[in-house]
Enzyme design. Structure first.
Site, PDB file in Angstrom:
ATOM      1  CB  SER A 166      41.003   1.726 -25.498  1.00  0.00           C
ATOM      2  OG  SER A 166      39.852   2.453 -25.154  1.00  0.00           O
TER       3      SER A 166
ATOM      4  CG  ASP B 141      41.125   3.418 -17.822  1.00  0.00           C
ATOM      5  OD1 ASP B 141      40.441   4.391 -18.192  1.00  0.00           O
ATOM      6  OD2 ASP B 141      41.505   2.517 -18.577  1.00  0.00           O
TER       7      ASP B 141
ATOM      8  CG  HIS C  15      42.229   4.602 -21.233  1.00  0.00           C
ATOM      9  ND1 HIS C  15      41.640   3.380 -20.965  1.00  0.00           N
ATOM     10  CD2 HIS C  15      41.926   4.861 -22.534  1.00  0.00           C
ATOM     11  CE1 HIS C  15      41.029   2.928 -22.049  1.00  0.00           C
ATOM     12  NE2 HIS C  15      41.192   3.802 -23.023  1.00  0.00           N
TER      13      HIS C  15
END
EC number: 3.1.2.12
Lengths: 286, 286
Positions: free
Chosen positions: B149, B226, B259
């Site tokens: 991320s 996600d 995620h």
């Protein structure tokens, strides 16, 4: 007996789920975690119960042990319950890390204050297996149990008190002879009183002395850098009792490892493969 | 430059350590984690840096990603720093999950309020590698970088801005084009102001358009479940820019994954093996 799904997260091709339900044994809401391996989409799979240690919830095992990888490979469904009833409103339930909340010790309390809620033994061996069988695609005659510390004690006593119900048992740093350690003595006194004959019904070292069931090899890993070894855990007492009864047991003393999930994760694959042999899940090794 | 060892825990034959030090770049105390594989007892090993995402400390990766197992097998030292300076006393530093504490964005701030402490780019690419080289048995010309991320963004920009310094780069759900997403816009505006030419120096999609260094295959995994895909992450923008520059890139879109670290753990072994090829650590596969 309705289950509420709290979460479902894809991992290693399967799903790590958490459920909530009203437990009839414990008279409170309980969470438990289930890892559903990809093989469960096509047919029934064996089930392996994990019992956690003091202070844990259902989260510790599923976030830190790294068990899903091997469970996915071998097609084993993992079930990880919480370690005690929660928020029962019993005076003092949250006072200690080693008694009350997070410390159910996998026994059925008989003392008045605790006996309505603190029935983790019956929850683990009856209510939860029934729930799992009703709600997941499992082979009901293919179940095993393992755990850590207080949960290793739980795994050993659940296995020894129910011959044939579990196909195999293993443990990481289990409390093997709780009558002889401070954690066990505190829990037994609090939950079931001062009668030491009653304690023997929940002490693996005492239980194995009269065990008559099928004898799969019991696997125990114990770190030699574990701050609770040997005083609280006493695996050698258990091994000695096993040998006197000709119950096969393997105690592996692991140099330098402590009591944490870093130790558990290091040998998780070994333990799941150990169970898979007894659950016929290991086709590639048979 | 003195390191204080906060913890050292044996796992998978090596040691998961955490250190604390006074950072000269960040003007505060910083923690970072190092997994020292067993091979480091006998000789120098390659090093792989992990950069974490928003809200993380050095702990998330080392407890949840399951990376130590493969690092132990292949003999790779893992370094996982924190994600921002901490407790600097800057007004507002703890107000948001996506700015300030836990959200350093791996850039060097130029805005007055933040520029003294928020220098994570220089910390990651200069101070930390120097510390690691001075204190651990690593091969200084064998280092790679990956992350998740915000840390995937960090890995990509550190790689692209320093041709040849890292042998390879990979990322899980990286923020690939932060100028075009809300997280990136908030961070860039806050740390470096409103001049978008300056933003381009920290945007992987912009940086790859002028990349001239050695082109190892860039590996990116992105979950299709996600919640931040595509809006905050925009990997397709990065892939398009790579292709226009003939920079090899593999974007794997993973059905159903979200995620979280459950996604990261599922593909961690793939990523470490990817880096091991460029670090010459994978003797069994060479």
């Amino acid at each position: 007996m309705a289950l509420e799904q709290v979460s479902s997260t894809k991992t290693f091709g399967g799903f790590q789920k958490v459920f909530k339900h009203k437990s009839s044994e414990l008279q409170c809401d309980m969470n438990f975690a289930v890892y559903v391996p990809p093989q469960a989409e096509k047919g029934k799979v064996p089930v392996l119960y994990w019992l956690s240690g003091l202070t844990c919830t259902e989260q510790n095992f599923i976030t830190k042990a790294g068990a899903q990888r091997t469970a996915s490979e071998l097609g084993v469904l993992l079930v990880a319950p919480d370690t005690s009833p929660r928020a029962c409103g019993i005076e003092g339930e949250d006072d200690s890390y080693d008694f009350g909340t997070g410390a159910g010790f996998y026994i059925d309390a008989t003392e008045d204050k605790w006996k309505t809620n603190y029935r983790m033994y019956s929850y683990i061996t009856k209510e939860l297996p029934s729930l799992i069988q009703s709600n997941f695609p499992i082979l009901p005659d293919k179940q095993s149990v393992f755990g850590h510390s207080m949960g290793g004690h739980g795994a050993l006593i659940c296995f020894l008190k129910n011959p044939g119900f579990y196909k195999s048992v293993s443990a990481f740093a289990p409390i093997c002879n709780p009558m002889q350690g401070q954690w066990g003595q505190k829990a037994f006194t609090g939950y079931i009183g001062s009668n030491k004959e009653a304690w023997k019904e929940y002490d693996a070292t005492e239980l194995v002395k009269k065990y008559q069931g099928p004898p799969p090899d019991i696997l125990i890993d114990q770190g030699l850098g574990d701050e609770f070894y040997p005083s609280q855990l006493l695996p050698e007492n258990f091994v000695e009792a096993c040998r006197s009864q000709k119950v096969p047991v393997t105690l592996r003393l692991q140099e330098g490892y402590n009591h944490s999930y870093y130790f558990i994760a290091s040998f998780m694959e070994d333990h799941i493969r150990h169970h898979a042999r007894y659950l016929n899940a290991l086709k590639q090794q048979d």
